[in-house]
Design an enzyme around this catalytic site. Structure first.
Site, mmCIF file in Angstrom:
data_model
loop_
_atom_site.group_PDB
_atom_site.id
_atom_site.type_symbol
_atom_site.label_atom_id
_atom_site.label_comp_id
_atom_site.label_asym_id
_atom_site.label_seq_id
_atom_site.Cartn_x
_atom_site.Cartn_y
_atom_site.Cartn_z
ATOM 1 N N ASP A 91 6.885 -37.893 4.935
ATOM 2 C CA ASP A 91 8.028 -38.635 4.402
ATOM 3 C C ASP A 91 7.899 -40.080 4.898
ATOM 4 O O ASP A 91 6.980 -40.411 5.654
ATOM 5 C CB ASP A 91 9.341 -37.980 4.799
ATOM 6 C CG ASP A 91 9.550 -37.971 6.301
ATOM 7 O OD1 ASP A 91 8.743 -38.589 7.030
ATOM 8 O OD2 ASP A 91 10.511 -37.353 6.758
ATOM 9 N N ASP A 264 10.714 -28.877 0.469
ATOM 10 C CA ASP A 264 10.480 -28.768 1.910
ATOM 11 C C ASP A 264 11.839 -28.581 2.548
ATOM 12 O O ASP A 264 12.850 -29.042 2.010
ATOM 13 C CB ASP A 264 9.855 -30.038 2.488
ATOM 14 C CG ASP A 264 10.906 -31.097 2.762
ATOM 15 O OD1 ASP A 264 11.330 -31.770 1.801
ATOM 16 O OD2 ASP A 264 11.351 -31.227 3.916
ATOM 17 N N CYS A 302 8.966 -6.165 3.412
ATOM 18 C CA CYS A 302 8.022 -7.267 3.661
ATOM 19 C C CYS A 302 6.721 -6.715 4.227
ATOM 20 O O CYS A 302 6.722 -5.756 4.991
ATOM 21 C CB CYS A 302 8.646 -8.244 4.650
ATOM 22 S SG CYS A 302 7.579 -9.628 5.090
ATOM 23 N N CYS A 304 4.444 -8.688 5.933
ATOM 24 C CA CYS A 304 3.851 -9.689 6.822
ATOM 25 C C CYS A 304 3.428 -9.046 8.143
ATOM 26 O O CYS A 304 3.810 -7.920 8.462
ATOM 27 C CB CYS A 304 4.803 -10.859 7.055
ATOM 28 S SG CYS A 304 6.077 -10.602 8.306
ATOM 29 N N CYS A 307 6.386 -7.806 10.261
ATOM 30 C CA CYS A 307 7.054 -6.601 9.771
ATOM 31 C C CYS A 307 6.164 -5.373 9.886
ATOM 32 O O CYS A 307 6.652 -4.251 9.975
ATOM 33 C CB CYS A 307 7.545 -6.824 8.342
ATOM 34 S SG CYS A 307 8.947 -7.978 8.321
ATOM 35 N N HIS A 333 7.832 -14.741 10.173
ATOM 36 C CA HIS A 333 8.380 -13.920 9.081
ATOM 37 C C HIS A 333 9.118 -14.776 8.051
ATOM 38 O O HIS A 333 8.922 -14.601 6.838
ATOM 39 C CB HIS A 333 9.321 -12.851 9.620
ATOM 40 C CG HIS A 333 10.133 -12.207 8.544
ATOM 41 N ND1 HIS A 333 9.619 -11.262 7.684
ATOM 42 C CD2 HIS A 333 11.407 -12.440 8.119
ATOM 43 C CE1 HIS A 333 10.540 -10.919 6.800
ATOM 44 N NE2 HIS A 333 11.630 -11.620 7.037
#
Lengths: 368, 368
Positions: A91, A264, A302, A304, A307, A333
């Protein structure tokens, strides 16, 4: 930078695309994890790769103050400094100068402010913002803008957005590196004529991409969506559109529906550190005592790493005991959840079932 | 548990061995990273595997208070709770009751103390320590002992060590699970006759392994080595010997030289979080401004993930900016460094060049 629109939804403005930078190809729509101080809080670059992040955002204001853009330049640029092989967007520092800096004074030339770290006095002009961003070396950099507070009077918003447009022109003129794409930022608060003028003026300057800034600063979400409704159609079809600072699942769906390509937000990482995680059935405050003996994963739907390997009870214990691993697991996560959600949205646009996915998602996640 | 001595050094008491538990084979000598609250601070179980850790230590006192041993039992034991597939050793809680608990009162029956977390009143007896450790389910558990302060009078030390021996007997009698090995702990302060009596009495009770406790509590290092010089020869050759709470490179060399097989210490992880890292050329305070523009790895001779991917300048920035990733990277490196060092020591004992390795190591690392 190269950008190409690949698919368009039939019943709304959602679209998929490819954004190509010197550091790889980014499929859009995309969510960019925020690495404020040259690190996405708690995560290694390797873990960001694992969860499928292709582009991250870093904050010019913070890097300018610490460790300093010259040091990052000496390191060979931010990619090398933080060992991140993917793309980076910085930014302009504008938002933080106005939200974090103290005793700021805005003049046509630029902004004087005090560091939130040590109170030292600094001055940033549009030209300096570009120079700092050139040193940092991100793939996409942003024009220096003023992000006005909500609410703001018409008078204030008008003066500010006109100056932001003049600053955008100075940024464009001053930008040197042709391996960095420069985006303009549409401002104007919640005033339609100001937003429209801002968009048209910036489009006339031919930036490589366009951001909608100054939203999600306290206004009702409906107001944000309304701004997108009339601003996005003014932006060129063939260029990427970025909604700054927005990243809740609902706003991502609404933004994409209106033609936004990039997002974002610190939300997923920040709420993670406070013990709140995303699940397919809505947010869950895993820090709560309710989960002390819950040996199921954060989100049973999930897949991931977290998880698959850790339970709510364990993560709750870690957070409760002040252990860093707790913050790591919730952060990992939440970012995975959001990146995977945006991936599902891309697939839905490709398959032209975006609105169905949206309805299905919120019927389980809850509307709010 | 099965233990076997494999190699013995010619010129000193150093030896290598294999320690087999229900969770795998551990080569000795071994350094056990400390996971006080069911987590080796900042590290995932996966990362512990990556750096070659085969056994970790966890603290009974902490787990008993939070999240509670019954909760861990419900989770299926500590291995499952924290998702650690390797071996675990739990201490008895004795050390922490005496060093962290407040208002403690020691009686023959056990110890009354206040929690360091919420001031609540608790009582732990040798029997309860065993029960708690049974619930937690580590592969190796320790007898409940009193770790006396340094310095202590002969009178105090004598009464204490005699009680610790009686407690050891009660622990042995009360221990039920045959998938957990119970170790006795030699105490006696710096008094040779007390240490020798403690060792002989415990050996007579036939524990599955023996620890030397109550050292590295403030006494000069020479005194610690002297205790090892006369205690270790009294311990059975065919059983593992564990020097509790010791883990600096010099003490590891000196301990191994005197026949110690196992070590644990919070030192590598604690100094890491304060910005100090091990290198082949001694400790380095990477937090210092000297390293702000040093783009070399923490330890140029190290091949760990951190040293291959991140620079001193970046890690210094992270620590300076209060970023969690900084703590992760220094911790990961320090544990890797120490585990790799102990691995080199094992190789040196196998190849019978242990004393040469020791000299070579300290000629670079520095003597202190």
């Amino acid at each position: 930078m190269r950008f190409e629109v690949l698919n368009r939804a039939e019943k709304c403005s959602a679209r998929t695309g490819l954004l190509e930078t010197y550091h790889g190809i980014v499929k859009t729509p995309v969510f960019m994890p925020v690495g404020t101080q040259a690190t996405v809080k708690t995560m290694t670059s390797e873990e960001l790769e694992q969860i499928g992040a292709k582009i991250i955002l870093s904050n010019t204001y913070h890097l300018y103050l610490r460790p300093g853009h010259k040091l990052i330049e000496e390191a060979g640029g931010l990619h090398k400094f933080m060992n991140w092989k993917g793309s980076i967007l910085t930014d302009s520092g504008g938002y933080q100068v106005f939200s974090l800096g103290e005793l700021r004074e805005i003049k046509e030339e630029g902004v004087t402010f005090r560091s939130h770290i040590d109170g030292s006095l600094h001055f940033i002009s549009p030209e300096m913002s570009i120079e700092i961003q050139n040193s940092i070396g991100a793939d996409i950099i942003m024009a220096f803008d003023e992000c006005i507070p909500y609410p703001a009077t018409y008078e204030y918003a008008k003066n500010s957005v006109e100056r932001t447009t003049r600053w955008a022109e100075r940024c464009k003129k001053h930008h040197k590196r042709n391996d960095q794409a420069l985006f303009g930022i549409v401002q104007g608060g919640l005033y339609r004529d100001l937003r429209e003028k801002s968009a048209k003026d910036l489009v006339a300057m031919d930036f490589e991409g366009y951001a909608v800034g100054g939203l999600s600063v306290g206004e009702p979400k409906e107001c944000m969506y309304e701004v997108l409704d009339y601003v996005v159609p003014l932006l060129p079809e063939e260029k990427p559109r970025y909604l700054m600072g927005v990243g809740s699942p609902d706003s991502i769906f609404e933004g994409i529906q209106r033609g936004i390509d990039m997002f974002d937000c610190v939300l997923p990482t920040r709420i993670a550190r406070h013990g709140t995680v995303f699940t397919a059935r809505g947010k869950l405050v895993v820090r709560n005592a309710t989960y002390a003996r819950d040996f199921s994963p954060l989100d049973p739907e999930c897949d991931c790493y977290v998880c698959k390997n850790y339970t709510r009870a364990y993560i709750r214990h870690l957070l409760n005991a002040g252990e860093i691993l707790g913050l790591r697991l919730t952060t990992y996560h939440n970012l995975y959840f959001l990146l995977r959600l945006v991936e599902k949205i891309r697939e839905a646009i490709e398959g032209d079932y975006f609105l169905d996915l949206k309805e299905e998602f919120f019927s389980k996640y809850g509307y709010r």
